[in-house]
Design an enzyme around this catalytic site. Structure first.
Site, PDB file in Angstrom:
ATOM      1  CG  ASN A  46      -1.893   1.399   1.736  1.00 13.57           C
ATOM      2  OD1 ASN A  46      -1.818   2.259   0.589  1.00 13.57           O
ATOM      3  ND2 ASN A  46      -2.118   1.675   2.556  1.00 13.57           N
TER       4      ASN A  46
ATOM      5  CE  LYS B  37      -0.015   3.127   4.650  1.00 14.42           C
ATOM      6  NZ  LYS B  37       0.190   3.309   6.269  1.00 14.42           N
TER       7      LYS B  37
ATOM      8  CG  HIS C 251      -5.790   1.637   5.312  1.00 12.09           C
ATOM      9  ND1 HIS C 251      -5.509   2.876   6.185  1.00 12.09           N
ATOM     10  CD2 HIS C 251      -4.782   0.858   5.076  1.00 12.09           C
ATOM     11  CE1 HIS C 251      -4.158   2.427   6.453  1.00 12.09           C
ATOM     12  NE2 HIS C 251      -3.772   1.349   5.865  1.00 12.09           N
TER      13      HIS C 251
ATOM     14  CD  GLU D 273      -2.918   5.529   6.823  1.00 14.47           C
ATOM     15  OE1 GLU D 273      -2.791   5.515   5.496  1.00 14.47           O
ATOM     16  OE2 GLU D 273      -1.829   5.027   7.464  1.00 14.47           O
TER      17      GLU D 273
ATOM     18  CD  GLU E   7      -3.532  -2.419   7.476  1.00 12.71           C
ATOM     19  OE1 GLU E   7      -2.349  -2.497   6.919  1.00 12.71           O
ATOM     20  OE2 GLU E   7      -4.284  -1.473   7.082  1.00 12.71           O
TER      21      GLU E   7
ATOM     22  N   GLY F 172       2.648   2.455  10.731  1.00  8.69           N
ATOM     23  CA  GLY F 172       3.745   3.280  10.366  1.00  8.69           C
ATOM     24  C   GLY F 172       4.332   3.869  11.700  1.00  8.69           C
TER      25      GLY F 172
ATOM     26  CB  SER G  67       5.280  -1.537  11.978  1.00 11.14           C
ATOM     27  OG  SER G  67       5.162  -0.195  12.322  1.00 11.14           O
TER      28      SER G  67
HETATM   29  P1  PGA Z   1       2.859   0.357   7.596  1.00  8.23           P
HETATM   30  O1  PGA Z   1       1.108   0.576   6.935  1.00  8.23           O
HETATM   31  O2  PGA Z   1       3.493  -0.913   6.876  1.00  8.23           O
HETATM   32  O3  PGA Z   1       3.670   1.562   6.911  1.00  8.23           O
HETATM   33  O4  PGA Z   1       2.661   0.267   8.978  1.00  8.23           O
HETATM   34  C1  PGA Z   1       0.521  -0.458   6.835  1.00  8.23           C
HETATM   35  C2  PGA Z   1      -0.676  -0.026   6.238  1.00  8.23           C
HETATM   36  O5  PGA Z   1      -1.128   1.056   6.557  1.00  8.23           O
HETATM   37  O6  PGA Z   1      -1.347  -0.747   5.432  1.00  8.23           O
END
Ligand code: PGA
Length: 247
Positions: free
Chosen positions: A9, A11, A93, A95, A165, A171, A209
């Site tokens: 992803n 983003k 997601h 976000e 998640e 992140g 992460s």
């Molecule tokens: P990350 O994000 O691997 O940077 O923690 C995962 C995600 O939001 O899908």
């Protein structure tokens, strides 16, 4: 035997130049036969990536409109994604939920819009840090998933991919322990089993992460079928370490 999925992803990252480099670097990647690998670019680039992706790379979308068409400025419909050869789409997601007000209700509509066009919905769920610390992880994930599963035809449940998640791990560099993640994945699989006999075949991915150092141990857990990868999908060298962990 379930496959191991490794989905990137990106983003709000990458541009045409870095994407060209990424696709070139990806040519060196050997996708294990038991793995499904994909990447979700920013929507304006996804058609280009889909047109240039090798056969062993699925191209996805980070978002989809819940609407089929009409006066919805800024939206992209599931049919348009399908027209652009997009194979999967993230839905719900954290976000999107956090910054764009996406509710369980909207998420449910988006999943159904995707199901109508044959695009694989990658349904994201997960608890916040406060919810985690107050022991609400399972009830939060349960309500996020039931809000969708209650409105999906039983035969369509088999077409879903679920990504667990924990928001506190996204992140932040704070990965869930393999034991904790496994516990949540087991819980999710049991929940899906209430809706469909295909629960044992359902890919449930971990996200938050996940990287080349922790992927192997996470993927080794009985109910973890791969990962949804943010930061570590931006460079093919990092992403490939996670793909290798799928072997
Ligand atoms: P990350 O994000 O691997 O940077 O923690 C995962 C995600 O939001 O899908």
């Amino acid at each position: 035997m379930r496959k191991t999925w490794v989905l990137g992803n990106w983003k709000l990252n990458n541009d045409s130049q870095s994407i060209r480099q990424w696709l070139e670097d990806f040519q060196q990647v050997e996708v294990p036969s038991n793995a499904v690998v994909g990447v979700a670019p920013v929507s304006i680039y996804s058609q280009h990536v889909a047109a240039h992706a090798p056969q062993n790379l699925l191209v996805g979308s980070q978002n989809v409109s819940q609407f089929d068409g009409g006066a919805y400025t800024g939206e992209v419909s599931a049919a348009m994604l399908s027209d652009a050869k997009i194979a999967f789409s993230l839905v719900g997601h954290s976000e999107r939920r956090m910054y764009f007000g996406e509710t369980n209700e909207i998420t449910k509509d988006k999943v159904n819009a995707l199901l109508q066009t044959g695009i694989i919905p990658v349904l994201c769920c997960g608890e916040s840090q406060v919810q985690y610390e107050t022991g609400k992880s399972q009830s939060v994930v349960e309500s996020q998933l039931r809000a969708v599963l209650d409105h999906v035809a039983a035969e369509d449940v088999a077409k879903l991919v679920i990504a667990y998640e924990p928001v506190w791990a996204i992140g932040t560099g704070l990965t869930a322990t393999p034991e904790y993640a496994q516990q949540m994945h087991q819980f999710i699989r049991a929940l899906v089993a209430e809706y469909s006999s295909s629960a044992s075949d359902l890919p449930i991915l971990y996200g938050g992460s996940c990287n080349g150092s922790n992927a192997k141990e996470l993927f080794a857990q009985a109910d973890i079928d791969g990962g949804l990868i943010g930061g570590a999908s931006l460079k093919v060298s990092d992403f490939n370490k996670i793909i290798e962990a799928a072997r």
